[in-house]
Scaffold this motif. Structure first.
Motif, PDB file in Angstrom:
ATOM      1  N   PHE A 147       0.957  -1.223   0.114  1.00  0.00           N
ATOM      2  CA  PHE A 147       0.159  -0.025  -0.033  1.00  0.00           C
ATOM      3  C   PHE A 147       0.749   1.234   0.069  1.00  0.00           C
ATOM      4  N   SER A 148       2.320   0.953  -0.155  1.00  0.00           N
ATOM      5  CA  SER A 148       2.917   2.227  -0.287  1.00  0.00           C
ATOM      6  C   SER A 148       2.992   2.771  -1.659  1.00  0.00           C
ATOM      7  N   VAL A 149       3.277   4.229  -1.633  1.00  0.00           N
ATOM      8  CA  VAL A 149       2.964   4.856  -3.035  1.00  0.00           C
ATOM      9  C   VAL A 149       4.403   4.644  -3.631  1.00  0.00           C
ATOM     10  N   PRO A 150       4.334   4.272  -5.076  1.00  0.00           N
ATOM     11  CA  PRO A 150       5.634   4.203  -5.818  1.00  0.00           C
ATOM     12  C   PRO A 150       6.437   5.266  -5.714  1.00  0.00           C
ATOM     13  N   GLY A 151       7.861   5.111  -5.594  1.00  0.00           N
ATOM     14  CA  GLY A 151       8.570   6.173  -5.719  1.00  0.00           C
ATOM     15  C   GLY A 151       9.119   6.701  -7.055  1.00  0.00           C
ATOM     16  N   ILE A 199      -3.725   4.103  -2.313  1.00  0.00           N
ATOM     17  CA  ILE A 199      -4.864   4.611  -2.555  1.00  0.00           C
ATOM     18  C   ILE A 199      -4.789   5.980  -3.743  1.00  0.00           C
ATOM     19  N   VAL A 200      -3.458   6.356  -3.847  1.00  0.00           N
ATOM     20  CA  VAL A 200      -3.313   7.171  -5.119  1.00  0.00           C
ATOM     21  C   VAL A 200      -3.258   6.348  -6.451  1.00  0.00           C
ATOM     22  N   VAL A 201      -2.672   5.323  -6.629  1.00  0.00           N
ATOM     23  CA  VAL A 201      -2.535   4.550  -7.605  1.00  0.00           C
ATOM     24  C   VAL A 201      -4.135   4.096  -7.878  1.00  0.00           C
ATOM     25  N   ILE A 202      -4.718   3.586  -7.018  1.00  0.00           N
ATOM     26  CA  ILE A 202      -6.144   3.120  -7.475  1.00  0.00           C
ATOM     27  C   ILE A 202      -6.830   4.090  -7.735  1.00  0.00           C
ATOM     28  N   LEU A 203      -6.818   5.558  -7.271  1.00  0.00           N
ATOM     29  CA  LEU A 203      -7.737   6.255  -7.769  1.00  0.00           C
ATOM     30  C   LEU A 203      -7.362   6.841  -9.183  1.00  0.00           C
TER      31      LEU A 203
END
Length: 385
Positions: free
Chosen positions: A22-26, A64-68
């Motif tokens: 669930f970490s945002v990709p760098g 969550i950012v990836v999913i949105l």
């Protein structure tokens, strides 16, 4: 409606089975699509930071950012996996998007969908493709914006098949290039008369799509068993699977059953490129349909490609003394003995042009160094070795 439900079930199963993060990709200058054989790609990056988009369920990013972002892409009519990949790319903002899985459909879709001059997609071929089988007429055409392929054979093959390739780079095999650069460091092995390259066909049942190929390979093994007994020749099998695995145990048992329990079987070691050194230290390398056999041919070694199936897609791409499709032990023995007796220089002279056509390796600009420079130039971080 039924198809929609089935897709939903498959997607749910994929999400449940995958390891999730669930970490945002760098942000990174390099994005690798498909983590399979990642260790083959990383030496090309000159220490540059990279991110990986896993496509086989190893890791699924549900930040969550990836999913949105994925749902926004989904609303524009893209599939879930393509929408997710587009979202991942948008967050990472790479300069290079690269894969060693040239037949990865998701990578091809992402490549075709991305219209950004600052992003360079690089596809590296890792195996000989049977396009008429894997991409039949009516299926989505193969797409590569930059295809680093084995040789000019691919240029002709892909063009005639109707593939959409913006730029071809017929530069040889990446793994073969690594091996050539390391070959002087690899210990010398005792010369063997024959090396049989395993195709891993024991894993397929006779009624599977690869059943005919398995029967053809077993016919080849029957001929080899008779040949080494009649002609007092030595044999070594280059296994497909690695040591200390369940797969290699089953593989070796398979060869014992067909060739005898005194058969020398060497497990693969991908780090040391064992299969390449084995094929280089045999007088003749025998197989049915194998990328390794083609790479061996490209290095000027004697090979015998035997297609005893009824499927022409498994024919060796160029005819010659190194190719045999007609069944019969007598023909097999005559051809092998002719190869054994042929002067190596005469063989290289005969095979030189076809070998270069199939494997476009350049001593002046080896495949791995070419790729290093292309990647470094793209990210503006070129460093001389």
């Amino acid at each position: 409606m039924k198809e929609f439900v089935n897709k939903g079930i498959r997607l749910a199963a994929y999400v449940l089975k995958a390891n999730k993060t669930f970490s945002v990709p760098g942000k990174a200058k390099i994005l690798v699509v498909d983590g399979c054989r990642l260790e083959v790609l990383t030496p090309l990056f000159n220490g540059e930071n990279y991110e990986v988009l896993y496509t086989r369920g190893e890791i699924l990013n549900l930040n969550i950012v990836v999913i949105l972002k994925a749902f926004i892409n989904l609303a524009h009519g893209n599939s879930f996996f393509l929408s997710h990949a587009m979202a991942f790319l948008d967050i990472v903002k790479p300069s290079v998007v690269i894969t060693f899985s040239d037949n990865n459909a998701l990578f091809q879709q992402l490549d075709a969908k991305t219209n950004c001059e600052s992003v360079k997609f690089i596809t590296i071929q890792n195996g000989t493709r049977a396009l008429s089988r894997d991409n039949p007429k009516g299926s989505k055409p193969v797409y590569h914006s930059n295809f680093f392929c084995f040789g000019n054979y691919e240029v002709d093959q892909y063009k005639s098949h109707g593939a959409c390739v913006q730029t071809f780079y017929p530069c040889g095999s990446l793994l073969d290039s690594y091996y050539r650069s390391l070959s002087r460091m690899i210990e010398e092995r005792a010369q063997m008369d024959l090396c049989l390259v395993s195709e891993g066909l024991h894993a397929f049942s006779y009624d599977s799509p690869y059943g005919q190929s398995r029967r053809a390979f077993e016919r080849l093994m029957d001929y080899i068993r008779i040949f080494i007994a009649r002609n007092k020749r030595s044999l070594l099998v280059a296994c497909r699977y690695s040591a200390n695995t369940r797969e290699v145990s089953a593989e070796i048992d398979y060869f014992y059953a067909h060739l005898g329990k005194d058969t020398m079987c060497t497990p693969n070691n991908s780090q040391r490129l064992t299969s390449y050194s084995l094929t280089d230290n045999a007088r003749v390398v025998v197989c049915g349909f194998s990328t390794l056999l083609r790479e061996t041919f490209g290095r000027g070694r004697k090979i015998l490609a035997c297609n005893y199936s009824d499927e022409t897609i498994y024919d060796f791409p160029v005819d010659g003394i190194w190719s045999l499709n007609e069944q019969g032990y007598t023909l097999f023995e005559e051809r092998l003995l002719a190869l054994f007796s042929m002067d190596p220089d005469s063989y290289r002279k005969l095979s030189s042009a076809p070998a270069s056509y199939l494997v476009g390796y350049s001593e002046a600009n080896p495949t791995h160094l070419l790729l290093q420079s292309v990647i470094a130039d793209q990210i503006g971080n070129y460093r001389h070795n």
